[in-house]
Design an enzyme around this catalytic site. Structure first.
Site, PDB file in Angstrom:
ATOM      1  N   GLY A  82       0.838  -1.202   0.000  1.00 48.42           N
ATOM      2  CA  GLY A  82       0.000   0.000   0.000  1.00 48.42           C
ATOM      3  C   GLY A  82       0.870   1.247   0.000  1.00 48.42           C
ATOM      4  N   HIS A  83       1.888   1.254   0.870  1.00 54.45           N
ATOM      5  CA  HIS A  83       2.788   2.418   0.916  1.00 54.45           C
ATOM      6  C   HIS A  83       3.579   2.558  -0.386  1.00 54.45           C
ATOM      7  CE1 HIS A  83       2.618   1.312   5.346  1.00 54.45           C
ATOM      8  NE2 HIS A  83       2.247   2.561   5.367  1.00 54.45           N
ATOM      9  N   ASP A  98      -6.993   5.195   4.439  1.00 52.77           N
ATOM     10  CA  ASP A  98      -7.387   6.132   5.498  1.00 52.77           C
ATOM     11  C   ASP A  98      -8.145   7.278   4.839  1.00 52.77           C
ATOM     12  OD1 ASP A  98      -6.017   4.889   7.818  1.00 52.77           O
ATOM     13  OD2 ASP A  98      -4.259   5.246   6.593  1.00 52.77           O
TER      14      ASP A  98
END
Ligand code: PAF
Length: 275
Positions: free
Chosen positions: A36-37, A148
């Site tokens: 994801g990062h 997020d």
């Protein structure tokens, strides 16, 4: 790739790049990096000349009984991933908050819902640290993950309200093959809870399928989805406007479903665009 640990050195570098007319990309993280990062780094890379990733587990965004102490860390693995994804500078500050630091940045309204209900101090910690990062790194463009989603919305609002000259990009949420949203916290799940946690993304997918099949009754959609979730505590399961995060009582576009569930001491979140 260079590692910078001093805040003043990072700021001098950021300012020098800006003076040279370079586009500075920035991906802030708390480390224990996963796909994801790295997808955010890949996206940032397409929009900048030099790329900075920060690795800093920010204490001010954790509540007193939250998982700051057991937040996973892997500095060597993180460095290898940053190198492989074209990061020029890893900023791992050892002196981030100056002595006597007393300032905070708070975005109202958007932070009083979803994660803000159970984590009332969380977003104040996030916006304060990100505002300071922007002052230090001097990014032209910064990338935040849609995992997020509320954080992304809050940062966009902060940047707009405070006229901070940085472009904010959202990177799509990345899932494992079985559908679970990638999160550094997934490693804290035992094998049983890891299986149970699949019901979070499963419930969101099923809700979207119901919407695509024509269901428009919000209460019914949410009740069915809640039935599908297996967790120790369901903190929220809500349909909200995908722009202003207002609660939806009638389905209209852009609609997004949000969920947060606890598995022991581990809190997982997920979200999905449904209309
Ligand atoms: O999303 C995160 O990892 C953190 O909230 C952030 C943006 C790095 C701020 O500490």
């Amino acid at each position: 790739m260079r590692t910078i640990t001093e805040t003043a050195v990072m700021q001098a570098q950021g300012l020098a790049w800006r003076k040279e007319g370079l586009r500075v990309g920035f991906v802030p993280t708390m480390g224990f990096l996963h796909a994801g990062h790295t997808s955010l780094m890949d996206l940032a890379r397409q929009h900048c000349d030099v790329l900075v990733t920060s690795i800093f587990v920010n204490p001010t965004q954790f509540g007193p009984n939250e998982d700051l102490d057991k937040y996973p860390r892997d500095p060597e693995g993180d460095a290898a991933k940053c190198r492989a994804h074209g990061v020029d500078v890893v900023f791992m500050p050892s002196d981030f908050y100056p002595p006597g630091y007393v300032t905070s940045v708070r975005v109202a309204e958007l932070t009083d819902r979803l994660c803000g209900v159970d984590r009332p101090e969380h977003f104040g910690g996030v916006t304060s640290v990100v505002a300071r990062f922007f002052g230090v790194v001097q990014p032209t463009v910064a990338v935040f993950g849609e995992k997020d989603f509320q954080q992304l919305a809050v940062i966009r609002r902060m940047v707009r309200d405070l006229a901070i000259p940085v472009e904010i990009l959202g990177g799509p949420l990345v899932r494992e093959g079985d559908g679970i949203a990638l999160s550094s916290r997934n490693v804290n799940l035992n094998a049983v809870d890891r299986q149970r946690a699949l019901t979070l993304s499963g419930a969101l997918r099923a809700l979207k399928a119901e919407v695509q099949a024509g269901e428009r009754d919000v209460a019914k959609l949410l009740a069915q989805a809640a039935e599908r979730v297996d967790c120790d505590k369901l903190e929220y399961l809500e349909l909200r406007d995908g722009d202003d995060l207002e609660l939806l009582t009638e389905l209209r576009s852009p609609a997004r479903v949000f969920v947060a569930g606890r598995y022991g001491g581990t809190r997982l979140i997920d979200n999905l665009s449904v209309l």
